[in-house]
Design an enzyme around this catalytic site. Structure first.
Site, short mmCIF file in Angstrom:
data_model
loop_
_atom_site.label_atom_id
_atom_site.label_comp_id
_atom_site.label_asym_id
_atom_site.label_seq_id
_atom_site.Cartn_x
_atom_site.Cartn_y
_atom_site.Cartn_z
N GLU A 113 59.27 63.76 38.52
CA GLU A 113 58.36 62.72 38.00
C GLU A 113 58.60 61.41 38.74
OE1 GLU A 113 59.54 62.36 33.92
OE2 GLU A 113 59.37 64.51 33.57
N LYS A 314 66.54 56.84 43.73
CA LYS A 314 65.88 55.54 43.91
C LYS A 314 65.41 55.33 45.35
CE LYS A 314 66.63 52.52 40.79
NZ LYS A 314 67.71 51.94 40.10
N CYS A 408 53.71 16.72 63.36
CA CYS A 408 53.79 18.09 63.89
C CYS A 408 55.11 18.30 64.62
CB CYS A 408 52.62 18.35 64.82
SG CYS A 408 52.72 19.94 65.64
N CYS A 432 48.04 19.77 71.12
CA CYS A 432 49.28 20.35 70.60
C CYS A 432 49.57 21.65 71.33
CB CYS A 432 49.13 20.59 69.10
SG CYS A 432 50.51 21.47 68.36
S1 IVH Z 1 63.92 60.10 31.41
C1 IVH Z 1 67.44 61.45 29.38
N1 IVH Z 1 61.90 59.82 33.03
O1 IVH Z 1 64.56 55.02 33.57
C2 IVH Z 1 66.68 60.67 30.33
N2 IVH Z 1 63.17 57.89 32.48
O2 IVH Z 1 67.68 54.83 33.54
C3 IVH Z 1 65.87 59.64 29.69
N3 IVH Z 1 62.34 55.83 33.50
O3 IVH Z 1 65.31 53.85 30.40
C4 IVH Z 1 64.97 58.95 30.62
N4 IVH Z 1 60.63 56.73 34.53
O4 IVH Z 1 63.02 53.39 31.26
C5 IVH Z 1 62.91 59.20 32.41
N5 IVH Z 1 60.04 59.71 34.42
C6 IVH Z 1 61.05 59.11 33.79
C7 IVH Z 1 61.27 57.72 33.89
C8 IVH Z 1 62.37 57.16 33.23
C9 IVH Z 1 61.27 55.62 34.28
C10 IVH Z 1 63.28 54.79 33.06
C11 IVH Z 1 63.44 54.69 31.58
C12 IVH Z 1 64.89 54.81 31.30
C13 IVH Z 1 65.50 54.59 32.64
C14 IVH Z 1 66.74 55.45 32.77
#
Ligand code: IVH
Length: 674
Positions: A113, A314, A408, A432
């Site tokens: 995701e 990330k 300038c 200039c």
């Molecule tokens: S799952 C058990 N899925 O990332 C795992 N989190 O550091 C629970 N986040 O607080 C989170 N996209 O705000 C999950 N597709 C995604 C996500 C996601 C963004 C954020 C969320 C969470 C943080 C985790």
């Protein structure tokens, strides 16, 4: 045990606590996420080395911070967890290997995701009805933001279908769309209100508004990605199926979620999402890989607050922290002064950045940026890197507010700022040398006179050595002068001479464009060439004649008339022609140039982009007759928004109708056929 480690741990906890408070409680972070992650990782590593020093209140033991006292607090029915991060492929491989070993399998199916860059939220549905919305807070206790959550249209107040559990916690992310964010900031700026640093801050600020009426006006979106407590009913046995179920109950999920096999599938997904990143209408800061099978998830379990069955991979940070070493001022072709930040080199958005734009004086004032400051630099996609803000708590003593120079930096002429412009300009014009250089670079560019082999560096040398003052001097250059320049071999000098010679044979449109008249781009230059057919008539045209040309409004006409009025410009043009620059004039044959002769048009409704008058004059230019009423003799009806009875009449007579978009395409075709 090292005293240094102990001191460092205490310092890190203090710093993280401070930044945590700014981020979670004040919605006003001072440092980029990547820096925060780094502090946390350093603390984690030190605590791992000295487990006896871990305290209950260490930031590693508690995600987030206390909620604001003004919202009431609620307890999540199941804690909201966090994810561990991976920044490199190797870390993803390690994660996959550990999971496979623990499960005793060869390959794992993953649900993958986007990692949405917003704010986590938990929604509680009882008997299918939304009864509560809460922020994550510290993961155990969050803030009750039900009133605000109810204003987000993407969040259903009641679930659809009949197979949802009677008690269900839905977890997901509230984000602000990028387009909505741009609009919001524009209107905040106009109202003199606070401008948000990025969509995530704006989403957080909007959701944690005490006045839900304000939240209701904000372009918020919600995507679900997990469930918390599930009672009296069940959801599904895999993450992918859970998402599909949630979707079937009316909860939005990201369109980018997928199922892949093995770590290679994960890494391919990472690449593909990274490519799409800029095109998505919401910010993401990575992707998340989750072991798809829920039984396998249970087997893997958790380490402290993060699951062993999921990891966030990330992207390279788009924001980084560095030092502002100085501010240079660049002078552009039209004399515009742009302040450019000279930075301690920093790796951001995948490249090393040493310069970033500071835009103009107003932006520097608004952000209060000073030389010596620690600043946040942002580079997203192909956008020019910019300085977003400065970190006031890191400001060294005795810094001064920055002011752009009043003369300038290149030619010393006075710098002026027109009332309605944010930009300051050098008044030196072609006196200039910075403007000379830019004017010459424009003149020889590919879409203008197209002088091949004469690069920027050479142009700068020619101006600096006083060999070229204006563009006409290019045509007086000889071998001796060129070959005498630094890094210039005889062969390349000859190539430049040849290219300059070749450029003499040009077209009227290219020549007009090459002159660098303000407001006259490539397209306008073509229109002018086709409308006047020769330079003499164009140079003699007054504003009335000019505004009669399609696409030429009063501002453009004014700029053209001024340019040709200037003696200096006329002299340069004469010299160019003397030196042999030539083109074929275009024969304006009234008949050929009136392709819509004998055709009758009616324009009705509001044309949002071009306006009705402009549409009429464009048609008349092409020889068409524009009538006020529709009859059997009408050939076309141009229909804008909210058309009246004329459109209905045209429809009943079976006359061809063009909406604004179709009309523009039609005009373009006719104009180019001339
Ligand atoms: S799952 C058990 N899925 O990332 C795992 N989190 O550091 C629970 N986040 O607080 C989170 N996209 O705000 C999950 N597709 C995604 C996500 C996601 C963004 C954020 C969320 C969470 C943080 C985790």
């Amino acid at each position: 045990m090292s005293v240094l480690d102990k001191d460092r741990i205490v310092k890190l906890r203090d710093d993280i606590h401070y930044h945590n408070h700014r981020y979670y409680v004040l919605d006003d972070p001072e440092i980029p996420d990547i820096e925060y992650d780094r502090l946390l990782r350093e603390l984690e590593a030190l605590e791992k080395k000295h487990p006896e020093l871990i305290t209950l209140d260490s930031p590693t033991q508690r995600v987030g911070s206390e909620p604001l006292s003004s919202f009431s607090q609620i307890n999540h029915l199941l804690p909201m967890l966090s994810l561990s991060n991976a920044f490199e492929d190797g870390e993803v491989n390690d994660f996959d290997r550990r999971a496979r070993e623990k499960l005793g399998v060869d390959k794992i199916i993953y649900a993958v995701e986007p990692k949405l860059d917003g704010l986590a939220i938990s929604l509680l549905y009882e008997n299918g009805v939304l009864i509560r919305g809460a922020t994550r807070g510290d993961g155990v206790t969050g803030e009750d933001v039900t009133q605000n959550v109810r204003t987000i249209e993407a969040i259903p107040l009641r679930l659809q279908g009949d197979d949802y559990p009677l008690k269900l916690e839905v977890r997901g992310e509230v984000v602000m769309t990028k387009s909505g964010f741009d609009k919001l900031n524009e209107s905040q700026r106009k109202k003199g209100d606070k401008v948000f640093a990025n969509p995530r801050n704006a989403a957080a600020g909007s959701l944690r508004q005490l006045d839900s009426k304000i939240t209701a006006t904000r372009p918020l979106m919600f995507y679900s990605y997990a469930v918390g407590l599930v009672e009296q009913g069940s959801v599904a046995h895999s993450q992918s199926d859970i998402l599909l179920k949630l979707k079937s109950w009316g909860l939005p999920i990201s369109s980018e979620v997928k199922q892949v096999t093995g770590v290679n599938g994960c890494l391919e997904y990472y690449e593909s999402i990274q490519k799409k990143r800029d095109a998505l209408n919401y910010d993401i800061d990575g992707v998340v890989y989750k072991v798809d099978n829920i039984e396998q998830q249970k087997e893997l379990g958790f380490v402290s607050r993060a699951p062993r069955w999921a990891i966030a991979h990330k992207f390279a940070a788009q924001e980084e922290m560095t030092t502002l070493l100085g501010i240079d001022v660049q002078v552009g072709r039209t004399g515009a002064l742009t302040p450019v930040a000279r930075l301690e080199p920093v790796f951001v958005g995948g490249v090393t950045v040493t310069n970033a734009t500071l835009h103009n004086q107003d932006e520097i004032d608004r952000k209060d940026i000073r030389v010596g400051d620690t600043v946040i630099v942002r580079r997203a996609g192909d956008v020019i890197p910019e300085v977003v803000s400065s970190i006031k708590s890191k400001r060294p003593a005795r810094t001064k507010k920055y002011k752009l120079p009043t003369s300038c930096p290149v030619c010393g002429s006075e710098v002026i700022r027109l009332d309605d412009e944010a930009i300051m300009r050098c008044t030196g014009g072609l006196f200039c040398s910075a403007q000379q250089k830019e004017a010459i670079k424009h003149f020889i560019s590919r879409k203008a006179m197209d002088v091949d082999g004469l690069g920027d560096k050479l142009v700068e040398q020619l101006v600096d050595t006083n060999n070229v003052k204006d563009v006409s001097d290019l045509y007086r250059l000889d071998m001796q002068t060129l070959a005498g320049l630094e890094r210039m071999a005889e062969k390349s000098a000859q190539n430049v001479i040849n290219a300059i010679e070749k450029s003499k044979d040009t077209t009227l449109a290219r020549f007009i464009f090459a002159l660098g008249i303000r407001q006259v781009g490539e397209t306008t230059a073509k229109t002018l060439a086709n409308s006047f057919g020769n330079l003499t008539d164009l140079m003699a045209a007054n504003e009335e004649k000019l505004t009669a040309i399609p696409d030429v409004g009063p501002v453009v006409a004014d700029s053209i008339a001024h340019f040709f009025h200037e003696t200096h410009n006329r002299t340069v043009i004469d010299k160019l022609i003397d030196y042999g620059v030539h083109w074929a004039d275009i024969k304006i044959d009234e008949d050929i140039h009136k392709p819509l002769e004998n055709q009758t048009f009616v324009v009705t409704g509001t044309l949002s982009d071009m306006g009705r008058d402009e549409a009429k004059s464009a048609l008349e230019q092409l020889g068409a007759k524009v009538s006020g009423s529709v009859s059997k003799k009408t050939n076309y009806v141009v229909v804008g928004e909210k058309p009246g009875s004329k459109a209905a009449k045209a429809e009943s007579l079976g006359i061809e109708m063009l909406d604004e978009k179709a009309f523009k395409i039609f005009l373009q075709k006719v104009q180019t056929s001339r």
